[in-house]
Design an enzyme around this catalytic site. Structure first.
Site, PDB file in Angstrom:
ATOM      1  N   ASP A 157      -3.426  10.360  -4.522  1.00 28.66           N
ATOM      2  CA  ASP A 157      -2.172  10.082  -4.019  1.00 28.66           C
ATOM      3  C   ASP A 157      -1.254  11.363  -4.233  1.00 28.66           C
ATOM      4  O   ASP A 157      -0.506  11.838  -3.006  1.00 28.66           O
ATOM      5  CB  ASP A 157      -1.426   9.011  -4.860  1.00 28.66           C
ATOM      6  CG  ASP A 157      -0.050   8.883  -4.383  1.00 28.66           C
ATOM      7  OD1 ASP A 157       0.309   8.245  -3.649  1.00 28.66           O
ATOM      8  OD2 ASP A 157       0.899   9.404  -5.214  1.00 28.66           O
ATOM      9  N   ASN A 185       2.041   7.716  -1.768  1.00 30.02           N
ATOM     10  CA  ASN A 185       0.850   7.874  -0.458  1.00 30.02           C
ATOM     11  C   ASN A 185      -0.198   7.004  -0.261  1.00 30.02           C
ATOM     12  O   ASN A 185      -0.518   6.646   0.777  1.00 30.02           O
ATOM     13  CB  ASN A 185       0.277   9.586  -0.767  1.00 30.02           C
ATOM     14  CG  ASN A 185      -0.315  10.164   0.804  1.00 30.02           C
ATOM     15  OD1 ASN A 185      -1.190  10.783   0.374  1.00 30.02           O
ATOM     16  ND2 ASN A 185       0.030   9.583   1.734  1.00 30.02           N
ATOM     17  N   ASP A 186      -0.695   6.565  -1.444  1.00 30.03           N
ATOM     18  CA  ASP A 186      -1.578   5.282  -1.356  1.00 30.03           C
ATOM     19  C   ASP A 186      -0.922   4.091  -0.612  1.00 30.03           C
ATOM     20  O   ASP A 186      -1.531   3.624   0.365  1.00 30.03           O
ATOM     21  CB  ASP A 186      -1.760   4.792  -2.739  1.00 30.03           C
ATOM     22  CG  ASP A 186      -3.023   5.775  -3.141  1.00 30.03           C
ATOM     23  OD1 ASP A 186      -3.769   6.509  -2.448  1.00 30.03           O
ATOM     24  OD2 ASP A 186      -3.314   6.053  -4.443  1.00 30.03           O
ATOM     25  N   PHE A 187       0.354   3.764  -0.847  1.00 33.52           N
ATOM     26  CA  PHE A 187       0.975   2.609  -0.332  1.00 33.52           C
ATOM     27  C   PHE A 187       1.263   2.894   1.322  1.00 33.52           C
ATOM     28  O   PHE A 187       1.177   2.117   1.872  1.00 33.52           O
ATOM     29  CB  PHE A 187       2.218   2.203  -1.083  1.00 33.52           C
ATOM     30  CG  PHE A 187       1.924   1.569  -2.451  1.00 33.52           C
ATOM     31  CD1 PHE A 187       1.072   0.517  -2.458  1.00 33.52           C
ATOM     32  CD2 PHE A 187       2.112   2.101  -3.429  1.00 33.52           C
ATOM     33  CE1 PHE A 187       0.259  -0.211  -3.616  1.00 33.52           C
ATOM     34  CE2 PHE A 187       1.863   1.382  -4.739  1.00 33.52           C
ATOM     35  CZ  PHE A 187       1.129   0.331  -4.702  1.00 33.52           C
TER      36      PHE A 187
END
Length: 431
Positions: A157, A185-187
């Site tokens: 992320d 950034n993952d979400f």
């Protein structure tokens, strides 16, 4: 939608959709959770004895000697857990996996060593021409372009935030960059994946073929950077960190209240600016918009700095509640910076039914978690079950979807028990 047999209850707009996912931590599994919250049947393939890495992410909750990650309890819900070493070099595993692919609408993965496991897109599309294959990685799949050496890089992320340009925009001017947490950034990549998968799914429902979807995390985060690139290409300006306060208009930023809260207060544009000045009972003629908030020069002027000082002073003399009430009266956006305790106690959250209860399958205990977003009037999502224990649904899936009997399941487990040792796993992973 397909009339195929479903294991889970039928609810939500994605009832009838089946998703096979493999991998872990965090974007891909969370994308699958979003689909599952609205009715998709998600079969999460996890390594025996290991599982999704999210299961070992601290902090943990404990009950009667059992332990579960609080992250897993929140985001592992609504899924079926299939314990399987996903290595197609073994005929028994290939037969099982292809059987699932034939019955699926979507295959989602974030395993960067996919080819080493014998999983190839073209072969999967031969098995199921309507299949949607979603790849999530840090730098993208090389079939969609890019430098092969970049596509082969490992990523997290934080790396996506750095490479995209996003991180360089966050933090105090002259200070260090700030990492967006938790797992920003993952979400964002998870939501982009859901958008892409549903777009491809609609195409299939219209009679089209399946296809491959490529989600590069850095590209997703770059798309959130607003005018970062056009400011440079069109105006020659390199946007950089400017801190919590805006350099171009005010009041806009975080201000400290009398009772110690940080309070976010924002007034953008002449209309909201006027109301903010009235809420603070300041002289609008003296602190007029043109002189104090019409651009970078106005904010940096002597009168602009004076207004900032007055705003700081006004907030410091009042509690967070008093600041919120005053701004709400004049329709000026404002909120104290909330923590978990504040959110759980807040009546608006409660009236929105934002916190729900369900039984965690590892602890066998009811937990309180954040609920379904967004809300829908006709086909709402729901939580039919809490996060599963590792491999909880393996036998059910093999029997009900693939028609395996007890003897075949026992034979499968015996034949594959020693085919994927820790040493072999380490060897297959990229360095």
């Amino acid at each position: 939608m397909s009339e195929r047999k479903q294991i889970i209850p039928q609810y939500g707009p994605f009832a009838g959709m089946r998703v096979i996912d493999s991998g872990s931590l965090i974007a891909m599994p969370y994308a699958a959770t979003l689909l599952a919250d609205f009715g998709a049947e998600v079969i999460h393939i996890e390594r025996p004895g290991v599982g999704d890495t999210l299961r070992v992410l601290a902090p943990f909750a404990k009950e009667d000697g059992k332990t579960v990650s609080t992250s897993w309890a929140q985001d592992g819900r609504n899924k079926l857990s299939l314990s399987l070493e996903l290595n197609l070099k073994h005929p028994e595993v290939k037969e099982l996996f292809f059987g699932l692919i034939k019955e699926a609408d979507v295959f989602m993965e974030n395993m960067v060593w996919l080819e080493k496991l014998g999983i190839r897109d073209e072969e999967l599309l031969e098995v199921n021409p309507k299949l949607i294959i979603a790849h999530i990685s840090g730098y993208g799949n090389p079939r969609f372009g890019g430098l092969p050496e970049y596509c082969d890089r490992a990523s997290y992320d934080m790396i996506g935030q750095a490479f995209s340009g996003w991180m360089g925009l966050n933090g105090e001017k002259g200070g260090e960059p700030v990492v967006g947490k938790p797992w920003l950034n993952d979400f964002t990549s998870a939501y982009a994946t859901v958008f892409a998968v549903l777009a491809a799914y609609i195409n299939v429902l219209k009679g089209g073929d399946g296809q491959i979807v490529d989600i590069a995390q850095f590209e997703v985060q770059a798309s959130y950077c607003c005018d970062l690139y056009t400011s440079y290409t069109m105006a020659g300006r390199e946007n950089t960190r400017s801190g919590n306060k805006s350099a171009a208009f005010q009041p806009y930023g975080l201000f400290k209240s009398k009772d110690g809260y940080d309070v976010a207060l924002g007034a953008f544009g002449p209309g909201v600016y006027k109301r903010a000045i009235q809420a603070m009972n300041l002289d609008l003629e003296y602190f007029n918009y043109k002189d104090c908030s019409s651009g970078i020069e106005a904010v940096a002027s002597e009168k602009g700095r004076e207004l900032d000082a007055k705003t700081i002073e006004w907030c410091a003399a009042r509690t967070a509640q008093e600041i919120e009430d005053a701004m709400a009266q004049f329709k000026v956006p404002c909120s104290r910076v909330m923590g978990a305790k504040d959110c759980l106690a807040n009546e608006h959250y409660q009236k929105r039914n934002d916190f729900i209860k369900y039984e965690d399958q590892t602890l066998g205990k009811e937990v309180t978690a954040f609920g379904i977003v967004p809300k829908m009037s006709g086909t709402p999502g729901q939580v039919w079950r809490g996060a599963p224990s590792l491999g909880q649904d393996t036998n059910t899936i093999l029997k009900e979807l693939l028609g395996y009997d007890d003897a075949k399941i026992a034979d499968l487990k015996a034949r594959t028990a020693e085919t994927w040792t820790a040493a072999a796993y380490a060897k297959a992973r990229p360095s």
